[in-house]
Design a protein around this motif. Structure first.
Motif, PDB file in Angstrom:
ATOM      1  N   GLN A  43      -9.228  -8.801   6.589  1.00  0.00           N
ATOM      2  CA  GLN A  43     -10.003  -7.825   5.812  1.00  0.00           C
ATOM      3  C   GLN A  43     -11.404  -8.397   5.562  1.00  0.00           C
ATOM      4  OE1 GLN A  43      -8.649  -4.815   4.841  1.00  0.00           O
ATOM      5  NE2 GLN A  43      -6.673  -5.317   5.720  1.00  0.00           N
TER       6      GLN A  43
ATOM      7  N   THR B 225      -4.951 -11.606   4.296  1.00  0.00           N
ATOM      8  CA  THR B 225      -4.678 -10.859   3.075  1.00  0.00           C
ATOM      9  C   THR B 225      -3.180 -10.592   2.951  1.00  0.00           C
ATOM     10  OG1 THR B 225      -6.839  -9.811   3.131  1.00  0.00           O
ATOM     11  CG2 THR B 225      -5.143  -8.707   1.843  1.00  0.00           C
TER      12      THR B 225
ATOM     13  N   TYR C 208      -5.645 -10.145 -12.516  1.00  0.00           N
ATOM     14  CA  TYR C 208      -6.830  -9.961 -11.685  1.00  0.00           C
ATOM     15  C   TYR C 208      -8.112  -9.886 -12.511  1.00  0.00           C
ATOM     16  CZ  TYR C 208      -3.270  -9.128  -8.207  1.00  0.00           C
ATOM     17  OH  TYR C 208      -2.187  -9.283  -7.381  1.00  0.00           O
TER      18      TYR C 208
ATOM     19  N   SER D 296     -10.413  -6.127   1.037  1.00  0.00           N
ATOM     20  CA  SER D 296      -9.234  -5.268   1.068  1.00  0.00           C
ATOM     21  C   SER D 296      -9.495  -3.964   0.318  1.00  0.00           C
ATOM     22  CB  SER D 296      -8.043  -5.986   0.425  1.00  0.00           C
ATOM     23  OG  SER D 296      -6.933  -5.135   0.335  1.00  0.00           O
ATOM     24  N   ALA D 297      -9.116  -2.865   0.935  1.00  0.00           N
ATOM     25  CA  ALA D 297      -9.274  -1.551   0.310  1.00  0.00           C
ATOM     26  C   ALA D 297      -8.021  -1.121  -0.429  1.00  0.00           C
ATOM     27  CB  ALA D 297      -9.626  -0.504   1.382  1.00  0.00           C
ATOM     28  N   LYS D 298      -7.024  -2.013  -0.456  1.00  0.00           N
ATOM     29  CA  LYS D 298      -5.723  -1.645  -1.020  1.00  0.00           C
ATOM     30  C   LYS D 298      -5.501  -2.311  -2.372  1.00  0.00           C
ATOM     31  CE  LYS D 298      -4.145  -3.330   2.771  1.00  0.00           C
ATOM     32  NZ  LYS D 298      -3.299  -3.845   3.874  1.00  0.00           N
ATOM     33  N   ASP D 299      -4.864  -1.568  -3.268  1.00  0.00           N
ATOM     34  CA  ASP D 299      -4.427  -2.165  -4.527  1.00  0.00           C
ATOM     35  C   ASP D 299      -3.260  -3.111  -4.241  1.00  0.00           C
ATOM     36  OD1 ASP D 299      -6.177  -0.959  -6.368  1.00  0.00           O
ATOM     37  OD2 ASP D 299      -5.012   0.896  -6.335  1.00  0.00           O
ATOM     38  N   PRO D 300      -3.147  -4.209  -4.972  1.00  0.00           N
ATOM     39  CA  PRO D 300      -2.052  -5.154  -4.723  1.00  0.00           C
ATOM     40  C   PRO D 300      -0.713  -4.623  -5.211  1.00  0.00           C
ATOM     41  CG  PRO D 300      -3.325  -5.835  -6.626  1.00  0.00           C
ATOM     42  CD  PRO D 300      -4.067  -4.668  -6.022  1.00  0.00           C
TER      43      PRO D 300
ATOM     44  N   LYS E  23      -7.661  -6.281  -4.769  1.00  0.00           N
ATOM     45  CA  LYS E  23      -8.513  -5.319  -4.081  1.00  0.00           C
ATOM     46  C   LYS E  23      -9.914  -5.906  -3.954  1.00  0.00           C
ATOM     47  CE  LYS E  23      -9.678  -0.404  -4.099  1.00  0.00           C
ATOM     48  NZ  LYS E  23      -9.512   0.883  -4.836  1.00  0.00           N
ATOM     49  N   GLY E  24     -10.480  -5.815  -2.746  1.00  0.00           N
ATOM     50  CA  GLY E  24     -11.791  -6.377  -2.496  1.00  0.00           C
ATOM     51  C   GLY E  24     -11.767  -7.779  -1.920  1.00  0.00           C
TER      52      GLY E  24
END
Length: 312
Positions: free
Chosen positions: A156, A143, A256, A160-164, A149-150
């Motif tokens: 991950q 990642t 996205y 992914s739990a994070k915003d890009p 995200k996701g």
């Protein structure tokens, strides 16, 4: 006097001059978007009248780092995230060079993110091409800062739990004076944007969408795309900073959701470059450092002598 005898030579440039004899054929994966960057860069050079002796290409680590192996010019292969400080130093030493920095989204927006912000803030006169494929490709599919995200990957596995990272907005708020996005699937626009970026006097950031069919199979091929400067549904003014902020935010969200918005987002042609600002306050000589190596009569200054003089 010139630091390189080739600089200033007026002649017609052939794009094939930028194809190296040692490694003429790129070895990226079939279908990789990086081929599009290389092609657009070669096509742009005759447009700006530069020959290989007038160009420095500095790359980082990653698949994009091979760019200067396949591009005939002066080249420097730096470590992760460090292409910008090296480019800055080269441009300050020899302003006549066409300096281009290149790296991936992990290299530029993650590992080298601090350099990205401050190079934009200082408005150094160079072009920065970021190969944005939303993945760490060379290290086999982890990642990256621009992965949605996701997104599931080796690092991950549950998504992914994070915003890009939002690179266009980041460039704008940091102070870049030219901001554009193009894609490998749009070669004509890519060439035009790279020409404009290199001709721009200041820090030009080009977010170059490059598909990775090997390690990011879930990512779109960045088609269909819409040019915000040409499409009838948009009346974007790239000289309006507030409009650029709104347009960048829309484009970053739309990417996205399956809509690819490309084009020139922000252009400030009036802002002085870093070297011009330094010369205006007397902290940078008008004669470049590189020129002094070609002047046998030049009396060299030592930094510690200048510091000592200030304290006498």
């Amino acid at each position: 006097m010139s630091a390189f005898s080739a600089i200033g030579e007026e002649r017609e440039i052939d794009r094939e001059e930028f194809t190296p004899t040692l490694e003429p054929q790129a070895t990226w994966c079939p279908g990789c978007g990086d081929f599009g960057v290389l092609k657009a860069l070669k096509q742009a050079m005759p447009e700006i009248g530069r020959n290989p002796d007038e160009v420095l290409l500095v790359t980082g680590i990653g698949c994009s780092g091979k760019l200067n192996s396949y591009f005939e010019s002066y080249g420097y292969h730096s470590i992760h995230g460090r292409s910008l400080p090296i480019s800055r130093a080269a441009k300050l030493a020899n302003p006549e060079l066409e300096v281009i920095a290149a790296g991936g989204d992990g290299d530029g927006y993650g590992i080298g993110g601090n350099h990205f912000m401050h190079t934009a803030r200082e408005n150094h006169d160079m072009t920065y091409i970021v190969f944005n494929n939303e993945i760490f490709g060379l290290t086999k599919g982890q990642t990256s800062p621009t992965s949605p995200k996701g997104h599931k990957s080796k690092t991950q596995p549950h998504g992914s739990a994070k915003d890009p990272v939002r690179p266009l907005s980041l460039a704008l708020t940091s102070g870049a004076s030219y901001i554009a996005r193009t894609a490998a699937v749009n070669p004509n626009q890519a060439k035009e944007i790279l020409v404009e970026a290199m001709q721009h006097d200041g820090f030009a950031h080009v977010d170059f969408l490059t598909q990775c069919p090997t390690w990011n199979k879930d990512a779109r091929q960045y088609v269909p795309y819409t040019d915000i400067n040409e499409a009838d549904e948009y009346e974007h003014d790239p000289t309006d900073r507030d409009a650029a902020a709104a347009m960048a935010s829309e484009a970053e969200q739309a990417l996205y959701e399956g809509e690819v918005l490309t084009g020139r987002f922000y252009v400030d042609s009036d802002r002085p470059s870093y070297s011009e600002e330094k010369q205006a306050i007397g902290e940078m000589p008008e004669e470049p450092l590189a020129e002094r190596y070609f002047d046998d009569d030049y009396e060299w200054e030592r930094t510690h002598d200048l510091l000592l003089d200030r304290h006498k």
